[in-house]
Design an enzyme around this catalytic site. Structure first.
Site, PDB file in Angstrom:
ATOM      1  N   LYS A  54      -1.137  -2.721 -11.504  1.00  0.00           N
ATOM      2  CA  LYS A  54      -2.420  -2.696 -11.717  1.00  0.00           C
ATOM      3  C   LYS A  54      -2.647  -3.091 -13.359  1.00  0.00           C
ATOM      4  O   LYS A  54      -3.615  -3.680 -13.628  1.00  0.00           O
ATOM      5  CB  LYS A  54      -3.266  -1.425 -11.296  1.00  0.00           C
ATOM      6  CG  LYS A  54      -3.348  -1.570  -9.755  1.00  0.00           C
ATOM      7  CD  LYS A  54      -4.377  -0.482  -9.255  1.00  0.00           C
ATOM      8  CE  LYS A  54      -4.475  -0.848  -7.862  1.00  0.00           C
ATOM      9  NZ  LYS A  54      -5.617   0.065  -7.117  1.00  0.00           N
ATOM     10  N   LYS A 109       0.060  -8.705  -1.594  1.00  0.00           N
ATOM     11  CA  LYS A 109      -0.723  -7.830  -0.443  1.00  0.00           C
ATOM     12  C   LYS A 109      -2.150  -8.419  -0.532  1.00  0.00           C
ATOM     13  O   LYS A 109      -2.749  -8.715  -1.356  1.00  0.00           O
ATOM     14  CB  LYS A 109      -0.651  -6.466  -0.431  1.00  0.00           C
ATOM     15  CG  LYS A 109      -1.467  -5.780  -1.521  1.00  0.00           C
ATOM     16  CD  LYS A 109      -1.450  -4.296  -1.344  1.00  0.00           C
ATOM     17  CE  LYS A 109      -2.556  -3.504  -2.234  1.00  0.00           C
ATOM     18  NZ  LYS A 109      -2.814  -2.286  -1.789  1.00  0.00           N
ATOM     19  N   LYS A 154      -8.645  -5.625  -2.297  1.00  0.00           N
ATOM     20  CA  LYS A 154      -9.904  -5.808  -2.709  1.00  0.00           C
ATOM     21  C   LYS A 154     -10.195  -6.310  -4.017  1.00  0.00           C
ATOM     22  O   LYS A 154     -11.070  -6.842  -4.494  1.00  0.00           O
ATOM     23  CB  LYS A 154     -10.750  -4.360  -2.839  1.00  0.00           C
ATOM     24  CG  LYS A 154     -10.661  -3.673  -1.632  1.00  0.00           C
ATOM     25  CD  LYS A 154     -11.434  -2.348  -1.839  1.00  0.00           C
ATOM     26  CE  LYS A 154     -10.898  -1.241  -1.103  1.00  0.00           C
ATOM     27  NZ  LYS A 154     -10.194   0.001  -1.830  1.00  0.00           N
TER      28      LYS A 154
HETATM   29  N1  AQP Z   1      -2.737  -5.390   2.439  1.00  0.00           N
HETATM   30  C1  AQP Z   1      -2.718  -4.291   3.275  1.00  0.00           C
HETATM   31  N2  AQP Z   1      -1.939  -3.901   4.363  1.00  0.00           N
HETATM   32  C2  AQP Z   1      -1.967  -2.723   5.092  1.00  0.00           C
HETATM   33  N3  AQP Z   1      -2.581  -1.663   4.462  1.00  0.00           N
HETATM   34  C3  AQP Z   1      -3.240  -1.684   3.332  1.00  0.00           C
HETATM   35  N4  AQP Z   1      -3.824  -0.823   2.427  1.00  0.00           N
HETATM   36  C4  AQP Z   1      -4.549  -1.503   1.393  1.00  0.00           C
HETATM   37  N5  AQP Z   1      -4.299  -2.610   1.476  1.00  0.00           N
HETATM   38  C5  AQP Z   1      -3.317  -2.916   2.537  1.00  0.00           C
HETATM   39  C6  AQP Z   1      -4.065   0.446   2.929  1.00  0.00           C
HETATM   40  O1  AQP Z   1      -5.517   0.699   2.939  1.00  0.00           O
HETATM   41  C7  AQP Z   1      -5.826   1.963   2.598  1.00  0.00           C
HETATM   42  C8  AQP Z   1      -7.009   2.314   1.570  1.00  0.00           C
HETATM   43  O2  AQP Z   1      -6.598   1.655   0.525  1.00  0.00           O
HETATM   44  P1  AQP Z   1      -7.364   1.626  -0.753  1.00  0.00           P
HETATM   45  O3  AQP Z   1      -8.490   1.131  -0.696  1.00  0.00           O
HETATM   46  O4  AQP Z   1      -7.614   3.344  -1.040  1.00  0.00           O
HETATM   47  O5  AQP Z   1      -6.452   1.468  -1.894  1.00  0.00           O
HETATM   48  P2  AQP Z   1      -5.801   0.173  -2.135  1.00  0.00           P
HETATM   49  O6  AQP Z   1      -4.289   0.447  -1.316  1.00  0.00           O
HETATM   50  O7  AQP Z   1      -5.427   0.123  -3.558  1.00  0.00           O
HETATM   51  O8  AQP Z   1      -6.300  -1.113  -1.695  1.00  0.00           O
HETATM   52  P3  AQP Z   1      -6.739  -2.609  -2.079  1.00  0.00           P
HETATM   53  O9  AQP Z   1      -7.444  -3.090  -1.351  1.00  0.00           O
HETATM   54  O10 AQP Z   1      -5.402  -2.986  -2.804  1.00  0.00           O
HETATM   55  O11 AQP Z   1      -7.611  -2.118  -3.246  1.00  0.00           O
HETATM   56  P4  AQP Z   1      -7.676  -2.332  -4.738  1.00  0.00           P
HETATM   57  O12 AQP Z   1      -7.528  -3.958  -4.918  1.00  0.00           O
HETATM   58  O13 AQP Z   1      -8.771  -2.011  -5.232  1.00  0.00           O
HETATM   59  O14 AQP Z   1      -6.135  -1.739  -5.278  1.00  0.00           O
HETATM   60  C9  AQP Z   1      -4.474   2.693   2.171  1.00  0.00           C
HETATM   61  O15 AQP Z   1      -3.799   3.417   3.197  1.00  0.00           O
HETATM   62  C10 AQP Z   1      -3.691   1.592   1.923  1.00  0.00           C
HETATM   63  O16 AQP Z   1      -2.171   1.791   2.151  1.00  0.00           O
END
Ligand code: AQP
Length: 348
Positions: free
Chosen positions: A124, A208, A211
């Site tokens: 990040k 992956k 968001k």
């Molecule tokens: N690509 C993914 N495949 C499977 N599981 C995923 N999770 C996130 N991306 C994937 C799971 O979703 C839950 C919530 O995640 P979060 O929103 O708290 O944060 P994150 O993991 O940082 O999700 P993002 O989409 O990648 O957000 P940004 O881009 O803001 O960092 C968690 O259980 C995560 O494992």
């Protein structure tokens, strides 16, 4: 899913499930398959807390005018996906003080070297780590506090959170050891297995689905309409080769592996069953059926989300009652933690 929950030999307290999602934007298919769907599977047989982790969200600047609405948006996504507030505690993290207080205690237990190894911070922060908030660096310690404030034993998450969960275990073990409190905190187990644990970007099968990816075409949002979902799947990157004949044919084909994995997770089939259904064919018909499947599974959730969002007072009522419940569970654990650490209190 319930069979995946194994009892830890040493910890004798109740089994409890905790997980969180950040209110940082629209949820996508990865969040749904990696987290929300598992939340629903677990709620019937387990004591579950599902938290909207707004304290984590502010480790990166969030517009104060948007944050509360974003929190309601995630609550609506939980409810629309089938999380039942009568079965699971669905609340906002900032409304329960145990998270921040325990995070401070754990800051004094976790080692800097442990945090230096966390790959999510490196991903990040990229090259600008010096300019990132201290909170972003400390994120996994707050995550350990989230889980252990409830002595949660199991944490359903996507594959990306595995390293953070290992850190939570290390913090729990070091706390128990340093304060001579054997098995006071459980060593929480991640529940990662199963289809959908790692959904990749539709534009790059090595990244992956996320968001924060600048390309909206890289992800299927729960708020996308049917046409948009179909368009994103039609345009999803593949390669020049035909559909594989068997699982060996997936090697070095990350985008194809990802689309097959998504089909399998949405349909309840195995990867091998999906491959044998389309073996050797072209991607056109496969993508069109995948689009139909995604629309059939996700559109009802999108519609229900809009209905929940039309009644913010109802969402606030659910979040408010759940915050009280979460405080009721965490306050005695916090009080015991303070006693174990030797803090002064009235009447000591
Ligand atoms: N690509 C993914 N495949 C499977 N599981 C995923 N999770 C996130 N991306 C994937 C799971 O979703 C839950 C919530 O995640 P979060 O929103 O708290 O944060 P994150 O993991 O940082 O999700 P993002 O989409 O990648 O957000 P940004 O881009 O803001 O960092 C968690 O259980 C995560 O494992």
């Amino acid at each position: 899913m319930s069979n995946d929950i194994a009892k830890s030999a040493a910890y004798q307290g109740p089994q409890r499930v905790f997980s969180g999602v950040q209110p940082t934007g629209s949820l996508h298919l990865g969040n749904y398959l990696g987290a929300l769907k598992k939340f629903v599977d677990l709620q019937d047989d387990h004591d579950c807390l599902y938290c909207i982790v707004d304290l984590h969200a502010v480790t990166i600047w969030q517009d104060p005018k948007e944050l509360a609405q974003q929190t309601r948006h995630i609550a609506a996504a939980f409810l629309a996906s089938g999380v039942d507030p009568k079965k699971a505690v669905v609340y906002a993290q900032s409304g329960v003080r145990a998270h921040t207080e325990l995070a401070w205690y754990f800051n004094c237990v976790a080692r800097i070297g442990w945090l230096n190894r966390m790959t999510q911070f490196k991903d990040k922060a990229g090259k600008s780590s010096e300019k990132m908030s201290v909170g972003l660096y400390d994120y996994p310690v707050l995550q350990a506090a989230d889980i252990l404030a409830f002595k949660a034993t199991h944490v359903p998450v996507g594959e990306d959170q595995k390293q953070h969960l290992e850190l939570s275990r290390d913090i729990a073990a070091k706390f128990n050891h340093d304060f001579n409190a054997p098995n006071f905190f459980p060593l929480p187990e991640p529940l990662i297995k199963g289809p959908g644990a790692r959904i990749m970007s539709l534009r790059d099968g090595r990244k992956k689905m996320s968001k924060s990816d600048p390309s909206d075409m890289s992800r299927i949002n729960l708020t996308d309409d049917a046409d948009m979902m179909a368009k994103k799947i039609r345009k999803a990157k593949t390669d020049a080769l035909p559909f594989p004949e068997n699982e060996h044919g997936l090697e070095e084909r990350p985008e194809v592996t990802n689309l097959i994995g998504i089909y399998a997770a949405l349909s309840g089939m195995t990867d091998a069953q999906v491959i044998s259904q389309y073996a050797g064919g072209q991607f056109g018909p496969f993508k069109s059926e995948l689009a139909d499947l995604a629309v059939a599974k996700l559109s009802p959730i999108t519609d229900l989300m809009s209905r929940y969002l039309a009644d913010p007072a109802e969402i606030d009522h659910i979040l408010g009652a759940a915050a009280d419940k979460a405080a009721e569970i965490s306050e005695p654990i916090l009080a015991q933690t303070r006693d174990i650490m030797g803090f002064w209190r009235r009447g000591l």
